[in-house]
Structure formats: structure tokens, C-alpha cells
Write a protein that holds these residues in place. Structure first.
Motif, PDB file in Angstrom:
ATOM      1  N   THR A  25       0.855  -1.184   0.000  1.00 48.17           N
ATOM      2  CA  THR A  25       0.000   0.000   0.000  1.00 48.17           C
ATOM      3  C   THR A  25       0.895   1.238   0.000  1.00 48.17           C
ATOM      4  N   LEU A  26       0.602   2.161  -0.889  1.00 46.30           N
ATOM      5  CA  LEU A  26       1.325   3.423  -0.973  1.00 46.30           C
ATOM      6  C   LEU A  26       0.598   4.439  -0.101  1.00 46.30           C
ATOM      7  N   LEU A  27       1.317   5.069   0.821  1.00 45.97           N
ATOM      8  CA  LEU A  27       0.742   6.048   1.755  1.00 45.97           C
ATOM      9  C   LEU A  27       1.439   7.392   1.572  1.00 45.97           C
ATOM     10  N   ILE A  28       0.635   8.468   1.466  1.00 39.18           N
ATOM     11  CA  ILE A  28       1.189   9.809   1.264  1.00 39.18           C
ATOM     12  C   ILE A  28       0.390  10.813   2.082  1.00 39.18           C
ATOM     13  N   ILE A  29       1.077  11.764   2.703  1.00 38.77           N
ATOM     14  CA  ILE A  29       0.444  12.946   3.290  1.00 38.77           C
ATOM     15  C   ILE A  29       1.154  14.131   2.655  1.00 38.77           C
ATOM     16  N   THR A  30       0.394  15.075   2.099  1.00 42.66           N
ATOM     17  CA  THR A  30       1.004  16.161   1.333  1.00 42.66           C
ATOM     18  C   THR A  30       0.270  17.484   1.528  1.00 42.66           C
ATOM     19  N   ASN A  31       0.982  18.553   1.221  1.00 39.97           N
ATOM     20  CA  ASN A  31       0.391  19.879   1.044  1.00 39.97           C
ATOM     21  C   ASN A  31       1.095  20.518  -0.150  1.00 39.97           C
ATOM     22  N   GLU A  32       0.945  21.817  -0.343  1.00 39.61           N
ATOM     23  CA  GLU A  32       1.514  22.480  -1.512  1.00 39.61           C
ATOM     24  C   GLU A  32       3.042  22.536  -1.490  1.00 39.61           C
ATOM     25  N   ILE A  33       3.642  22.348  -0.335  1.00 46.50           N
ATOM     26  CA  ILE A  33       5.087  22.504  -0.201  1.00 46.50           C
ATOM     27  C   ILE A  33       5.840  21.183  -0.291  1.00 46.50           C
ATOM     28  N   GLY A  34       5.308  20.144   0.328  1.00 47.61           N
ATOM     29  CA  GLY A  34       6.043  18.885   0.370  1.00 47.61           C
ATOM     30  C   GLY A  34       5.172  17.714   0.764  1.00 47.61           C
ATOM     31  N   TYR A  35       5.832  16.590   1.013  1.00 45.63           N
ATOM     32  CA  TYR A  35       5.091  15.378   1.350  1.00 45.63           C
ATOM     33  C   TYR A  35       5.950  14.393   2.122  1.00 45.63           C
ATOM     34  N   VAL A  36       5.253  13.493   2.813  1.00 49.17           N
ATOM     35  CA  VAL A  36       5.880  12.330   3.437  1.00 49.17           C
ATOM     36  C   VAL A  36       5.201  11.100   2.862  1.00 49.17           C
ATOM     37  N   PRO A  54      13.883  21.186  -6.325  1.00 49.25           N
ATOM     38  CA  PRO A  54      13.875  21.381  -4.869  1.00 49.25           C
ATOM     39  C   PRO A  54      12.731  20.631  -4.183  1.00 49.25           C
ATOM     40  N   VAL A  55      12.778  19.307  -4.236  1.00 47.98           N
ATOM     41  CA  VAL A  55      11.707  18.481  -3.681  1.00 47.98           C
ATOM     42  C   VAL A  55      11.824  18.414  -2.162  1.00 47.98           C
ATOM     43  N   ALA A  81      14.433  19.368   2.041  1.00 47.33           N
ATOM     44  CA  ALA A  81      13.629  19.312   3.265  1.00 47.33           C
ATOM     45  C   ALA A  81      14.496  19.613   4.483  1.00 47.33           C
ATOM     46  N   ASN A  82      15.717  19.115   4.467  1.00 45.73           N
ATOM     47  CA  ASN A  82      16.628  19.354   5.575  1.00 45.73           C
ATOM     48  C   ASN A  82      17.102  20.803   5.614  1.00 45.73           C
ATOM     49  N   LYS A  83      17.562  21.316   4.494  1.00 45.07           N
ATOM     50  CA  LYS A  83      18.139  22.662   4.454  1.00 45.07           C
ATOM     51  C   LYS A  83      17.105  23.771   4.628  1.00 45.07           C
ATOM     52  N   GLN A  84      15.958  23.642   3.964  1.00 45.21           N
ATOM     53  CA  GLN A  84      14.974  24.724   3.999  1.00 45.21           C
ATOM     54  C   GLN A  84      13.990  24.632   5.160  1.00 45.21           C
ATOM     55  N   TYR A  85      13.742  23.412   5.646  1.00 49.86           N
ATOM     56  CA  TYR A  85      12.702  23.257   6.670  1.00 49.86           C
ATOM     57  C   TYR A  85      13.171  22.560   7.942  1.00 49.86           C
ATOM     58  N   GLY A  86      14.427  22.143   7.983  1.00 50.83           N
ATOM     59  CA  GLY A  86      14.969  21.541   9.198  1.00 50.83           C
ATOM     60  C   GLY A  86      14.550  20.106   9.457  1.00 50.83           C
ATOM     61  N   TRP A  87      14.035  19.426   8.441  1.00 51.00           N
ATOM     62  CA  TRP A  87      13.666  18.019   8.630  1.00 51.00           C
ATOM     63  C   TRP A  87      14.931  17.195   8.848  1.00 51.00           C
ATOM     64  N   LYS A  88      14.833  16.234   9.791  1.00 54.01           N
ATOM     65  CA  LYS A  88      15.970  15.375  10.108  1.00 54.01           C
ATOM     66  C   LYS A  88      15.496  13.946  10.349  1.00 54.01           C
ATOM     67  N   LYS A  89      16.372  13.015  10.114  1.00 52.05           N
ATOM     68  CA  LYS A  89      16.090  11.614  10.418  1.00 52.05           C
ATOM     69  C   LYS A  89      15.694  11.502  11.889  1.00 52.05           C
ATOM     70  N   GLY A  90      14.629  10.746  12.157  1.00 50.67           N
ATOM     71  CA  GLY A  90      14.155  10.554  13.526  1.00 50.67           C
ATOM     72  C   GLY A  90      13.129  11.576  13.979  1.00 50.67           C
ATOM     73  N   MET A  91      12.930  12.647  13.213  1.00 55.28           N
ATOM     74  CA  MET A  91      11.953  13.680  13.569  1.00 55.28           C
ATOM     75  C   MET A  91      10.537  13.110  13.461  1.00 55.28           C
ATOM     76  N   PRO A  92       9.664  13.433  14.412  1.00 58.25           N
ATOM     77  CA  PRO A  92       8.267  13.020  14.272  1.00 58.25           C
ATOM     78  C   PRO A  92       7.649  13.630  13.013  1.00 58.25           C
ATOM     79  N   ILE A  93       6.928  12.826  12.271  1.00 58.06           N
ATOM     80  CA  ILE A  93       6.348  13.278  11.014  1.00 58.06           C
ATOM     81  C   ILE A  93       5.348  14.405  11.229  1.00 58.06           C
ATOM     82  N   ARG A  94       4.562  14.321  12.252  1.00 50.54           N
ATOM     83  CA  ARG A  94       3.603  15.396  12.545  1.00 50.54           C
ATOM     84  C   ARG A  94       4.341  16.734  12.688  1.00 50.54           C
TER      85      ARG A  94
END
Length: 105
Positions: A25-36, A54-55, A81-94
Motif C-alpha cells: 500500500t502506498l501512503l502519502i500525506i502532502t500539502n503544496e510545499i512537500g510530502y511524506v 527542490p523536492v 527538506a533538511n536545508k529549507q525546513y529543518g527536517w531530520k532523520k528521527g523527527m516526528p512526522i507530525r
């Protein structure tokens, strides 16, 4: 089967997408800026082969439902995602999703 539903997280709008495929099953949560996404997302392709785009994306593994994905942790993220929004491995998706909502306001 494919299911697309609106999803609100702390007052911010997103879309959840579930695609039933053979044996997975393919699962996606998205908005206009990005997705998980679930583990089907190939972050290395985005970072290497499509680096000129710049995905903003992140991947979680071991999730089977949208709730699992929303409450999971990032296993891998794109460079953007890391450089512009600070996303990092282990970060809660919410938390990661809220970062891409707050930046657009």
C-alpha cells in the motif's frame, strides 16, 4: 483502489492518499510545499538523479496506515527538506508537516 481525503493537523490542511497496490500500500500525506510517504519513496533518486528539483519530501518505514505515517518518524529526508525546513532523520512526522505549514503563512 485509491482513497484521497482531506486531513487537518493543528488547523493546517493536508491531503492523505492511500493507493492499494499488489502486495503493498502506498501512503502519502502532502500539502503544496512537500510530502511524506511510506518506504516506497526513493529519497536517493530525489537527492541524486533529480537534485536540480527542490523536492521537499521524507520517508517513513514500517507504516501500514495513514495514522501510522502521521504518528511515525522520518527515516530519510531530501536535502531540500533538511536545508529549507529543518527536517531530520528521527523527527516526528507530525512535527515535520507542521514545519512546512508554518513556513507558507
Amino acid at each position: 483502489m485509491m482513497e484521497v481525503k482531506p486531513l487537518t493537523i493543528d488547523g493546517h490542511p493536508y491531503v492523505s492518499i492511500v493507493v492499494q497496490l499488489p502486495y503493498t500500500t502506498l501512503l502519502i500525506i502532502t500539502n503544496e510545499i512537500g510530502y511524506v510517504m511510506c518506504g516506497a519513496l526513493d529519497v536517493d533518486v530525489l537527492n541524486d538523479k533529480l537534485r536540480d528539483r527542490p523536492v521537499v519530501a521524507g520517508r517513513a518505514v514500517g507504516v501500514k496506515t495513514i495514522d501510522d505515517l502521521l504518528n511515525g518518524k522520518l527515516e530519510k529526508v531530501t536535502h531540500t527538506a533538511n536545508k529549507q525546513y529543518g527536517w531530520k532523520k528521527g523527527m516526528p512526522i507530525r512535527e515535520a508537516l507542521l514545519l512546512i505549514s508554518e513556513k507558507k503563512e
